[in-house]
Design an enzyme around this catalytic site. Structure first.
Site, short mmCIF file in Angstrom:
data_model
loop_
_atom_site.label_atom_id
_atom_site.label_comp_id
_atom_site.label_asym_id
_atom_site.label_seq_id
_atom_site.Cartn_x
_atom_site.Cartn_y
_atom_site.Cartn_z
N ARG A 19 -4.36 5.44 6.32
CA ARG A 19 -3.18 5.62 7.16
C ARG A 19 -2.12 6.52 6.54
NH1 ARG A 19 -2.32 -0.60 8.20
NH2 ARG A 19 -3.60 -0.62 6.32
N ASN A 177 0.35 -13.88 2.78
CA ASN A 177 -0.20 -13.64 1.45
C ASN A 177 0.25 -12.26 0.97
OD1 ASN A 177 -1.84 -13.14 -0.79
ND2 ASN A 177 -3.62 -12.63 0.49
N LYS A 358 17.28 30.93 -18.99
CA LYS A 358 15.96 30.41 -19.36
C LYS A 358 15.76 30.62 -20.84
CE LYS A 358 12.42 32.42 -20.11
NZ LYS A 358 11.40 33.45 -20.21
N TYR A 373 21.74 37.11 -15.55
CA TYR A 373 20.48 36.49 -15.96
C TYR A 373 20.40 36.52 -17.48
CZ TYR A 373 15.64 35.69 -17.08
OH TYR A 373 14.50 35.19 -17.65
N ALA A 387 30.58 40.02 -16.48
CA ALA A 387 29.95 39.72 -15.19
C ALA A 387 28.76 40.64 -14.94
CB ALA A 387 30.97 39.90 -14.07
C1 UD1 Z 1 -4.95 -8.02 1.82
C2 UD1 Z 1 -5.19 -9.52 1.88
C3 UD1 Z 1 -4.18 -10.14 2.84
C4 UD1 Z 1 -2.77 -9.82 2.37
C5 UD1 Z 1 -2.59 -8.31 2.18
C6 UD1 Z 1 -1.28 -8.05 1.49
C7 UD1 Z 1 -7.55 -9.96 1.51
C8 UD1 Z 1 -8.85 -10.23 2.16
N1 UD1 Z 1 -6.53 -9.76 2.34
O1 UD1 Z 1 -5.19 -7.51 3.12
O2 UD1 Z 1 -4.36 -11.53 2.89
O3 UD1 Z 1 -1.83 -10.31 3.28
O4 UD1 Z 1 -3.62 -7.77 1.36
O5 UD1 Z 1 -1.00 -6.68 1.47
O6 UD1 Z 1 -7.47 -9.94 0.30
N2 UD1 Z 1 -8.97 -3.08 -2.34
C9 UD1 Z 1 -9.92 -2.72 -3.28
N3 UD1 Z 1 -11.24 -2.84 -2.94
C10 UD1 Z 1 -11.64 -3.30 -1.75
C11 UD1 Z 1 -10.65 -3.67 -0.80
C12 UD1 Z 1 -9.33 -3.55 -1.14
O7 UD1 Z 1 -9.60 -2.30 -4.38
O8 UD1 Z 1 -12.85 -3.38 -1.55
C13 UD1 Z 1 -7.57 -2.94 -2.71
C14 UD1 Z 1 -6.82 -1.93 -1.87
O9 UD1 Z 1 -6.85 -0.67 -2.51
C15 UD1 Z 1 -5.42 -2.51 -1.83
C16 UD1 Z 1 -5.66 -4.00 -1.94
O10 UD1 Z 1 -6.95 -4.17 -2.47
O11 UD1 Z 1 -4.64 -2.11 -2.94
C17 UD1 Z 1 -5.55 -4.70 -0.59
O12 UD1 Z 1 -6.54 -4.18 0.26
P1 UD1 Z 1 -6.25 -3.92 1.78
O13 UD1 Z 1 -7.45 -3.35 2.40
O14 UD1 Z 1 -4.98 -3.19 1.94
O15 UD1 Z 1 -6.12 -5.43 2.26
P2 UD1 Z 1 -5.33 -5.94 3.49
O16 UD1 Z 1 -6.18 -5.85 4.67
O17 UD1 Z 1 -4.00 -5.34 3.56
CA CA Z 2 -2.82 -3.64 2.51
#
Ligand code: UD1
Ligand code: CA
Length: 481
Positions: A19, A177, A358, A373, A387
């Site tokens: 996004r 969360n 610079k 300059y 000047a």
């Molecule tokens: C997640 C939580 C959700 C919480 C939200 C907060 C889970 C299943 N859901 O949802 O409960 O409210 O964050 O922002 O945990 N990432 C990885 N590998 C993956 C998937 C994600 O590294 O396979 C990382 C993403 O880069 C990101 C973070 O984990 O930094 C959260 O992932 P994202 O896909 O944004 O989870 P949400 O759907 O927002």
């Molecule tokens: Ca997220």
């Protein structure tokens, strides 16, 4: 403090961040002079964890290169496919040998407003309550998209249900969360083995660990964040701008409470690395970046951008762009000056209007007031540069140095063709092109002799306004004599 020092912090940063609609990976976008993941690492660093692991996946070369540069102490774990937050944590733990004894903190790489203080509070609650897992939650005005915190009639947390998997009753819950957790390392590793993928996204949800641990009879706790804005994850550029505004306000508030006057916080932007002394004044429309430091009583702005610039006590910098400069005590810069790397202006010196510098060392009390300059130069003390002067430092191939001594007076519209040296106390005539060294105390004149061709206008432009004006002037002159 050492009691809450966690065994590991795992930062999840493998996701794509679609996004953002960007060629730059989401966690590398910047606010206030630091990448999103850099902010998270700074907050995590305050816990002094024994291990700090970032889970990388999408654009991992770029992210890893960035981490090596800004946080070389950090380890990285690769999650080749983004199979969910639970899977990501598993990859992080694998990097640490699979099982970690002690507290493991999990944070997301896209929550730049999270503070070390909040993480410490979470860690403390986790340990004092003897929890297997403690989740950081917050009450959201709009909880759409987040996992909801489900509690039983006693208020105990029973589960986290993802928005996509939730029914209307659960979607009505506003406690969410944050994605930040403290876990018992051993229990986390055990529970992650049991996490399944039978959910709407077909992923291993880290959030399922809560229910698993609870069902196994372990303590599950929650710590509610005081300010829900702190845990906001950045998903698009609107949220990026909102977070930047919040962090900037936080930094300016801190500065103001420490005795800095910020005339207009709405148009003043600072990086986390900028420092101030008491009674510094910042005028509207000013951007302070990098290692910029504004000393006591110094005044900067309006409309200035200073990067890695040190402004000395009592100095004044007005309508200026500066990068890598040092401005001495009580010196004056601008309005409309451009200071480039290697500029050093001595105490009470002046770099005035439409002046670019610079790699120039300018001594105490020396002035370059107008339209000049100055590149690759050393200028002594109490010298005045006329000047519209140019330090001609580039022959089309190489750069050369110009040295001007102390107490010199160079004329207006001089060209100093480097390499060249002007001795102490020397003068140069206006309009000179200085190509040879000038001995101390001499006057250098290096310009064509003036020749007046009398009557030229009357002969060559007869009847013109100029010719008529000249005729009137010569009539008046002869009448007077
Ligand atoms: C997640 C939580 C959700 C919480 C939200 C907060 C889970 C299943 N859901 O949802 O409960 O409210 O964050 O922002 O945990 N990432 C990885 N590998 C993956 C998937 C994600 O590294 O396979 C990382 C993403 O880069 C990101 C973070 O984990 O930094 C959260 O992932 P994202 O896909 O944004 O989870 P949400 O759907 O927002
Ligand atoms: Ca997220």
């Amino acid at each position: 403090m050492s009691a809450i020092r966690p065994a590991a912090v795992v930062v999840l940063a493998a996701g794509e961040g679609t996004r953002m609609k960007s060629a730059t990976p989401k966690v590398l976008h910047e606010i206030c002079g630091r990448s999103l993941v850099g902010h998270v690492l700074a907050a995590a660093g305050e816990l002094e964890p024994q291990n700090l692991v970032v889970v990388v996946g999408h654009a991992r070369e770029q992210v890893t290169e960035h981490l090596n540069r800004v946080a070389p102490e950090v380890r990285t774990a690769v999650q080749a496919e983004q199979n969910g937050t639970g899977h990501a944590v598993r990859m992080g733990l694998e990097e640490l040998g699979g099982v970690v004894d002690g507290t493991v903190i999990v944070v997301c790489g896209d929550t730049p407003l999270l503070t070390g203080a909040t993480l410490k509070a979470l860690s403390e609650t986790h340990i004092t309550d003897g929890n297997a897992v403690t989740v950081l939650t917050a009450e959201m005005p709009d909880a759409t998209g987040y996992g909801r915190i489900v509690r039983d009639e006693t208020g105990a947390v029973t589960a986290i249900v993802e928005h996509k998997d939730a029914d209307d009753t659960i979607r009505a819950i506003r406690e969410i969360n944050s994605g930040v957790f403290a876990f018992d390392g051993r229990l986390l590793a055990e529970a992650l083995k049991q996490v399944r993928t039978d959910n709407s996204q077909g992923e291993e949800y880290l959030t399922d660990v809560l229910g698993i641990l609870r069902e196994a009879g372990h303590r599950v706790g929650a710590s509610v964040a005081g300010d829900h804005r702190e845990i906001a994850g950045i998903n698009n550029r609107v949220q990026l701008a909102e977070a930047r505004r919040i962090l900037n306000d936080r930094l300016l508030t801190e500065a103001m409470l420490a005795g800095v006057t910020v005339v207009d916080p709405a148009t003043t932007w600072v990086d986390v690395t900028v420092t101030f002394e008491q009674d510094a004044i910042v005028h509207p429309g000013t951007q302070l970046q990098g290692a910029t430091h504004i000393a006591e009583g110094a005044e900067v702005g309006p409309n200035s951008r200073l990067l890695d610039t040190r402004v000395g006590p009592g100095a004044r910098v007005d309508n200026t762009v500066s990068n890598g400069a040092v401005v001495g005590p009580n010196a004056s810069v601008g309005p409309y000056a451009y200071l480039r790397p290697g500029t050093r202006l001595g105490a009470k010196g002046k770099i005035g209007t439409y002046v670019e510098t610079k790699n120039a060392s300018i001594g105490e009390g020396t002035k370059i007031p107008h339209l000049s300059y100055v590149g690759d130069a050393t200028i002594g003390e109490f010298t005045n540069i006329g000047a519209a002067s140019v330090f001609v430092n580039y022959d089309g191939q190489d750069k050369h140095h110009t040295t001007v001594g102390s107490h010199c007076r160079t004329g207006s519209d001089n060209m100093f063709v480097a390499p060249v040296t002007i001795g102490d106390g020397a003068y140069t005539a206006a309009g000179s092109v200085i190509t040879k060294d000038v001995p101390p105390g001499s006057l250098a004149v290096a310009r064509g002799q003036q020749r007046n061709i009398e009557g030229w206008v009357a002969r060559k432009r007869p009847g013109s306004a100029a010719a008529k004006a000249a005729e009137v002037a010569s009539r008046e002159e002869s009448a007077e004599s």
